[in-house]
Design a protein around this motif. Structure first.
Motif, PDB file in Angstrom:
ATOM      1  N   ILE A 394       0.802  -1.245   0.079  1.00 20.77           N
ATOM      2  CA  ILE A 394      -0.099  -0.077  -0.001  1.00 20.77           C
ATOM      3  C   ILE A 394       0.772   1.406  -0.112  1.00 20.77           C
ATOM      4  CG2 ILE A 394      -1.895   1.152   1.086  1.00 20.77           C
ATOM      5  CD1 ILE A 394      -2.711  -1.407   2.768  1.00 20.77           C
ATOM      6  N   GLU A 395       0.399   2.269  -0.859  1.00 22.12           N
ATOM      7  CA  GLU A 395       1.219   3.370  -0.849  1.00 22.12           C
ATOM      8  C   GLU A 395       0.325   4.589  -0.546  1.00 22.12           C
ATOM      9  OE1 GLU A 395       4.717   4.300  -3.678  1.00 22.12           O
ATOM     10  OE2 GLU A 395       3.318   4.064  -4.905  1.00 22.12           O
ATOM     11  N   GLN A 396       0.674   5.336   0.275  1.00 18.65           N
ATOM     12  CA  GLN A 396      -0.080   6.560   1.096  1.00 18.65           C
ATOM     13  C   GLN A 396       0.377   7.741   0.148  1.00 18.65           C
ATOM     14  OE1 GLN A 396      -2.305   6.669   4.770  1.00 18.65           O
ATOM     15  NE2 GLN A 396      -0.947   5.353   5.374  1.00 18.65           N
ATOM     16  N   LYS A 397      -0.360   8.637  -0.440  1.00 18.06           N
ATOM     17  CA  LYS A 397       0.256   9.596  -1.204  1.00 18.06           C
ATOM     18  C   LYS A 397      -0.968  10.445  -1.619  1.00 18.06           C
ATOM     19  CE  LYS A 397       0.570   7.037  -5.376  1.00 18.06           C
ATOM     20  NZ  LYS A 397       1.429   6.957  -6.607  1.00 18.06           N
ATOM     21  N   GLU A 398      -0.758  12.018  -1.772  1.00 19.54           N
ATOM     22  CA  GLU A 398      -1.867  12.939  -2.396  1.00 19.54           C
ATOM     23  C   GLU A 398      -1.585  12.652  -3.971  1.00 19.54           C
ATOM     24  OE1 GLU A 398      -3.858  14.529  -0.626  1.00 19.54           O
ATOM     25  OE2 GLU A 398      -3.141  14.867   1.216  1.00 19.54           O
ATOM     26  N   PRO A 399      -2.634  12.888  -4.626  1.00 23.41           N
ATOM     27  CA  PRO A 399      -4.172  12.939  -3.868  1.00 23.41           C
ATOM     28  C   PRO A 399      -4.969  11.536  -3.810  1.00 23.41           C
ATOM     29  CG  PRO A 399      -4.331  13.093  -6.260  1.00 23.41           C
ATOM     30  CD  PRO A 399      -2.656  13.084  -5.998  1.00 23.41           C
ATOM     31  N   ASP A 400      -4.324  10.635  -4.063  1.00 29.05           N
ATOM     32  CA  ASP A 400      -5.065   9.252  -3.949  1.00 29.05           C
ATOM     33  C   ASP A 400      -4.031   8.043  -3.607  1.00 29.05           C
ATOM     34  OD1 ASP A 400      -7.716   9.958  -5.163  1.00 29.05           O
ATOM     35  OD2 ASP A 400      -6.598   9.924  -7.110  1.00 29.05           O
ATOM     36  N   ASP A 401      -4.422   7.496  -2.486  1.00 30.00           N
ATOM     37  CA  ASP A 401      -3.612   6.202  -1.941  1.00 30.00           C
ATOM     38  C   ASP A 401      -3.734   5.097  -3.022  1.00 30.00           C
ATOM     39  OD1 ASP A 401      -3.285   7.538   0.432  1.00 30.00           O
ATOM     40  OD2 ASP A 401      -5.048   6.862   1.559  1.00 30.00           O
ATOM     41  N   GLN A 402      -2.867   4.378  -3.092  1.00 30.82           N
ATOM     42  CA  GLN A 402      -3.087   3.219  -3.978  1.00 30.82           C
ATOM     43  C   GLN A 402      -2.901   1.857  -3.315  1.00 30.82           C
ATOM     44  OE1 GLN A 402      -0.306   4.428  -7.197  1.00 30.82           O
ATOM     45  NE2 GLN A 402      -2.305   4.554  -8.632  1.00 30.82           N
ATOM     46  N   THR A 403      -3.280   0.674  -3.748  1.00 30.34           N
ATOM     47  CA  THR A 403      -3.075  -0.533  -3.055  1.00 30.34           C
ATOM     48  C   THR A 403      -2.596  -1.618  -4.573  1.00 30.34           C
ATOM     49  OG1 THR A 403      -5.484  -1.115  -3.255  1.00 30.34           O
ATOM     50  CG2 THR A 403      -4.728  -0.374  -1.048  1.00 30.34           C
ATOM     51  N   TYR A 404      -1.828  -2.430  -4.330  1.00 29.39           N
ATOM     52  CA  TYR A 404      -1.417  -3.214  -5.400  1.00 29.39           C
ATOM     53  C   TYR A 404      -1.856  -4.771  -5.049  1.00 29.39           C
ATOM     54  CZ  TYR A 404       1.139   1.000  -6.772  1.00 29.39           C
ATOM     55  OH  TYR A 404       1.671   2.264  -6.894  1.00 29.39           O
ATOM     56  N   VAL A 405      -2.661  -5.352  -5.786  1.00 28.72           N
ATOM     57  CA  VAL A 405      -3.091  -6.543  -5.294  1.00 28.72           C
ATOM     58  C   VAL A 405      -2.914  -7.603  -6.412  1.00 28.72           C
ATOM     59  CG1 VAL A 405      -5.190  -7.860  -4.435  1.00 28.72           C
ATOM     60  CG2 VAL A 405      -4.973  -5.475  -3.921  1.00 28.72           C
ATOM     61  N   GLU A 406      -2.198  -8.698  -6.195  1.00 31.08           N
ATOM     62  CA  GLU A 406      -1.968  -9.796  -7.186  1.00 31.08           C
ATOM     63  C   GLU A 406      -2.983 -10.739  -7.330  1.00 31.08           C
ATOM     64  OE1 GLU A 406       1.847 -12.197  -8.728  1.00 31.08           O
ATOM     65  OE2 GLU A 406       1.285 -12.270  -6.476  1.00 31.08           O
ATOM     66  N   VAL A 407      -3.379 -10.956  -8.558  1.00 34.43           N
ATOM     67  CA  VAL A 407      -4.559 -11.851  -8.688  1.00 34.43           C
ATOM     68  C   VAL A 407      -3.801 -12.992  -9.480  1.00 34.43           C
ATOM     69  CG1 VAL A 407      -6.869 -12.396  -9.597  1.00 34.43           C
ATOM     70  CG2 VAL A 407      -6.379 -10.451  -8.574  1.00 34.43           C
ATOM     71  N   ILE A 408      -3.905 -14.087  -9.128  1.00 34.84           N
ATOM     72  CA  ILE A 408      -3.235 -15.449  -9.815  1.00 34.84           C
ATOM     73  C   ILE A 408      -4.431 -16.229 -10.365  1.00 34.84           C
ATOM     74  CG2 ILE A 408      -1.773 -17.366  -9.790  1.00 34.84           C
ATOM     75  CD1 ILE A 408      -0.340 -16.099  -7.379  1.00 34.84           C
ATOM     76  N   TRP A 409      -4.439 -16.293 -11.787  1.00 37.16           N
ATOM     77  CA  TRP A 409      -5.879 -17.014 -12.223  1.00 37.16           C
ATOM     78  C   TRP A 409      -5.462 -17.652 -13.424  1.00 37.16           C
ATOM     79  CZ3 TRP A 409      -8.343 -15.267 -16.955  1.00 37.16           C
ATOM     80  CH2 TRP A 409      -7.481 -14.154 -17.509  1.00 37.16           C
TER      81      TRP A 409
END
Length: 670
Positions: A394-409
Motif C-alpha cells: 500500500i502506498e499513501q500519497k496525495e491526492p490518492d492512495d494506491q493498493t497493489y493486489v496480485e491476482v493469480i488466475w
C-alpha cells in the motif's frame, strides 16, 4: 512407552545375537585347539550362561555382558573383535530403533493431527464466545454446503444469496451466466457429506475468520443442456473436498435462533425477501455485515487451499493507523468483484459491468479490447478460476492512495465467431496480474459494509444494472474513488512502473524494522504446532505441478516417479484426472520448469524442496526413490547434495517435534 520398549528390544536383540555368535566362535576355537594342542575346555559356565540368557528371569542381558568380558579376558583373539562388532551393531541397532520410533511418531501425528488442528483452531474463539458450539456451526455450514451445491446445479442462486458476500455472489452469478450462455448444466446428484472440520482460525479487530474443510461425495458431471450429452465428469460417485471461509465481527455471540443460512434476519428473525438487500426491512439491521451472523466470504477447492502464514505487508501498518477500519477481507472481496466483472465485460463485449467499480479512464481504454477483429471474431477467456488474491503493498500519497493486489488466475482462451458460436481452446493459460486500486487520500473504510462490495458507499443501496456510474437512489458517483477503492489499472507484474513500486516495497518487507507495525495484522491460529501436516506454503495443485515439472526435466516420468506423484496427489487432494491433465499440459511445454515458475506463488526455490520433503517424510522415512527425487529437485535449483541432506534432516526433526505436539494435544482434547 511402546516405542521405547521397541528400542530396548532392538538393542538387546542385537547384543544377544552377536554374543551368541561369539559363543559359538569360542566353541569352535576351543575344539580346534584341543585337536591340535590338547587345551582343556570346561563347558559348564557356557552352558549355564546359555540357559540363563534364554530364560525369562530378566537378568539375561547381564549374563551376556559377563560372557563378553570373559571372552575378552580369556580369549582376546575372539573377544576383542566380537566386542568391536557388538558395539557397532548395538549402536546401529539403537539408531535403527530410534529411527523407527521417529517414523512411528510422525505417522501417528499425521493420523491425529486433523482433530487436534480443529480443536486448536477454535480455542481462541471459544474464549471470547462461550456459546460457540462447534457441532452447531458445522451443522449450519453443512446445510449451507447443500444449499450451494443445489443452487449451482439448478443454476439459480435465490436460496443461497442470503449468506454470501458480494465477492462470492458475483463470482457465482457470472460463472452461472457463462454456463447458461454455453448451454451447460453442472449436474450433481447423490450428495453425501462425509465430514467437516475447522482447519484455520484468524482474527483481527475487524473480523474473525473460520476456514472449514468439508469432505463430500457425489455424482458430478457437466452435460449439454439440449442433448443431455455428458461433456466431462463421471456418472459414478467421487469424493471431493472444499475449504469454506466464514467471517463474523469479533465479540458477536453465537446465534440461538435461525439466521442468514436459514434465510432469516439474524437480528429479528424476519424472513429475508428475495434480492440482494443490504438491510432488514423490519429492524433495519445490516444483513451481510457480520454483525450478527457468519457470512460466507470464500470457497476454495481443497487442492487449491494452502495455510500460508500471514506475511508482513509493506505500508499496511501506516494505512491502519490512518484508517482503523481498513481490512484485507474487504479489499480482497472488492478485488474479487472487480476481477469477475472485468471477465464478464470482456465476455459480453460491454464495459457496463465495470462502470461502477473502475475509473472512467480504464473503462474507456477497455473498449478497444472488446472490438471484433478483421474476421469479425472477438476474443476473451472462459472457465476461469482464481488461485490466489494477495495484497502486495500500500502506498499513501496525495491526492490518492494506491493498493497493489496480485491476482493469480487461469482461463481458457475463447473466441466468439461471427456466427455467434463460442470456440474454446483445450488448455487453460495461467496469469499473474496486478490490480492497481486507488482511493482519495484520507478516506475511511466503513467496516459495516466491508462484505457488501457492490453497494453504494453513501446510502448502502443495492447496485442496479446500467451503464451509469452514479447510484440511482442518492446520485453518488461510485467510481471516482472519493470514498471507496476503485480499479485504476490491471497490469502484468513485470510492468515497469509497478515493478519499481513493488521493488521498493519488497526492500521494505525485507527490513521490517523500518515499518510501522500493523495493529490489524491477523492473529492467526492456523494449524499451529498441533497440525504440521497441512502447513504448506503452496497449494496441493501447485505442489503437484512443481513435482511433475521437475520429474519431466529429462523429458519423461518413469513408473516409480509416477507412483510418487500419485502419492503426493492423494495426500494433497489432487484427483487422478487433474494429475493426468497436469502431466499432459507440462509435456507440451518447451520447458516444464520454466512454465510452472511463471505462475508459482513460491517466494523462493528452496521452499519447493521443503514442501516436497515434508510430503515425502509425512508417511515415514524416505524411500530410495523419494530421496533420489529430492536430490534431483535440489540440484535442479542449484543446491549441493550435502545441503539437500541437511534440509531433509531438518524437516524430519521438525515433523517429529510437531507430531509429538499433535499427539499430546490429541490426548489433552480427550
Amino acid at each position: 512407552m511402546p516405542d521405547k520398549k521397541r528400542l530396548r528390544e532392538v538393542t538387546f536383540f542385537s547384543l544377544f545375537l552377536l554374543l551368541l555368535i561369539g559363543f559359538f566362535l569360542l566353541i569352535g576355537e576351543t575344539a580346534d585347539a584341543r585337536a591340535g594342542g590338547g587345551h582343556n575346555y570346561s563347558g559348564g559356565g557356557g552352558s549355564s550362561s546359555s540357559r540363563r540368557s534364554s530364560g525369562g528371569g530378566g537378568g539375561g542381558e547381564l549374563d551376556l555382558i559377563f560372557l563378553l568380558f570373559r571372552l575378552i579376558i580369556h580369549y582376546p583373539a575372539v573377544g576383542i573383535p566380537v566386542t568391536i562388532v557388538v558395539v557397532f551393531v548395538v549402536v546401529k541397532g539403537y539408531h535403527k530403533g530410534n529411527d523407527a520410533w521417529i517414523d512411528h511418531t510422525i505417522i501417528k501425528g499425521v493420523r491425529v493431527a486433523p482433530d487436534s488442528q480443529a480443536a486448536v483452531a477454535l480455542t481462541e474463539l471459544k474464549k471470547r464466545d462461550p456459546d460457540f458450539d462447534d457441532g452447531l456451526f458445522r451443522k449450519r455450514a453443512e446445510k449451507a454446503f447443500e444449499i450451494i451445491q443445489k443452487a449451482w446445479s439448478d443454476r439459480n442462486l435465490t436460496d443461497a444469496q442470503y449468506f454470501l458476500s458480494d465477492g462470492v455472489f458475483e463470482q457465482f452469478s457470472i460463472q452461472l451466466d457463462e454456463m447458461k450462455e454455453k448451454g451447460i448444466i453442472d449436474h450433481m446428484e447423490g450428495l453425501k457429506i462425509l465430514g467437516s472440520r475447522p482447519v484455520k482460525f484468524q482474527s483481527d479487530k475487524n473480523f474473525d475468520v473460520i476456514h472449514l474443510r468439508i469432505d463430500a461425495q457425489a455424482v458430478n458431471y457437466r452435460k449439454d443442456e439440449k442433448t443431455g450429452r455428458v461433456l466431462n465428469g463421471a456418472r459414478s460417485p467421487e469424493n471431493f473436498a472444499e475449504v469454506w471461509s466464514f467471517l463474523r465481527k469479533p465479540g458477536v455471540r453465537t446465534l440461538k435462533k435461525p439466521g442468514l443460512i436459514e434465510g432469516q434476519c439474524p437480528n429479528c428473525g424476519n424472513p429475508i425477501k428475495v434480492g440482494r438487500l443490504t438491510k432488514c426491512e423490519v429492524c433495519n439491521s445490516l444483513l451481510r455485515s457480520g454483525e450478527h451472523d457468519w457470512v460466507l466470504a470464500g470457497i476454495t477447492q481443497a487442492c487449491e487451499w494452502s495455510a500460508r502464514p500471514d506475511r508482513i505487508i509493506p505500508g499496511l501498518g501506516d494505512m491502519v493507523e490512518a484508517d482503523p477500519g481498513f481490512n484485507m477481507q474487504h479489499l480482497k472481496d472488492r478485488v474479487a468483484v472487480m476481477f469477475w466483472r472485468k471477465l464478464e465485460a470482456e465476455r459480453k463485449g460491454n464495459v457496463a459491468p465495470l462502470r461502477k467499480i473502475a475509473r472512467n479512464e480504464l473503462c474507456d481504454a477497455q473498449l478497444q479490447w472488446y472490438k471484433p477483429d478483421n474476421s469479425g471474431a472477438r476474443r476473451f477467456y472462459t472457465s476461469c478460476a482464481v488461485g490466489a488474491i494477495d495484497l502486495l503493498g500500500i502506498e499513501q500519497k496525495e491526492p490518492d492512495d494506491q493498493t497493489y493486489v496480485e491476482v493469480i488466475w487461469s482461463g481458457l482462451p475463447s473466441i466468439l465467431t461471427p456466427n455467434k458460436s463460442i470456440e474454446t481452446a483445450p488448455k487453460p493459460i495461467n496469469f499473474r496480474h496486478v490490480f492497481v486500486l486507488g482511493r482519495k487520500h484520507g478516506a475511511l473504510t466503513k467496516v459495516t459494509s466491508s462484505l457488501a462490495s457492490t453497494q453504494c458507499p453513501s446510502c448502502g443501496a443495492p447496485e442496479q444494472t446500467g451503464t451509469a456510474n452514479e447510484c440511482p437512489y442518492c446520485g453518488t458517483v461510485m467510481n471516482d474513488g472519493s470514498s471507496e477503492w476503485v480499479l485504476e489499472a490491471v497490469v502484468d507484474k513485470t510492468d515497469p512502473q509497478v515493478s519499481a513500486v513493488l521493488t521498493k516495497m519488497n526492500q521494505l518487507r525485507q527490513n521490517p524494522a523500518k515499518q510501522r507495525p500493523a495493529q490489524t495484522q491477523p492473529a492467526t491460529v492456523a494449524t499451529g504446532a498441533a497440525a504440521p501436516f497441512s502447513q504448506y506454503g503452496l497449494t496441493g495443485l501447485e505442489l503437484v505441478k512443481w513435482a511433475a515439472a521437475m520429474m519431466l526435466a529429462d523429458g519423461q516420468i518413469d513408473p516409480k516417479e509416477l507412483e510418487m506423484l500419485n502419492g503426493i496427489a492423494r495426500q494433497r487432494d489432487v484427483s487422478g484426472q487433474k494429475l493426468q491433465n497436469i502431466i499432459t499440459e507440462l509435456k507440451s511445454a518447451d520447458d516444464p520448469v520454466d512454465f510452472v515458475m511463471r505462475t508459482s506463488t513460491l517466494a523462493t526455490s528452496n521452499e519447493l524442496l521443503v514442501q516436497l520433503a515434508r510430503v515425502a517424510l509425512s508417511d515415514g522415512r524416505l524411500s530410495d526413490e523419494e530421496n533420489a527425487m529430492l536430490q534431483r529437485v535440489g540440484q535442479r535449483i542449484g543446491m549441493q547434495p550435502a545441503d539437500i541432506n541437511m534440509l531433509v534432516s531438518r524437516e524430519r526433526r521438525n515433523l517429529y517435534q510437531e507430531a509429538k505436539t499433535a499427539i499430546a494435544q490429541a490426548k489433552h482434547n480427550k
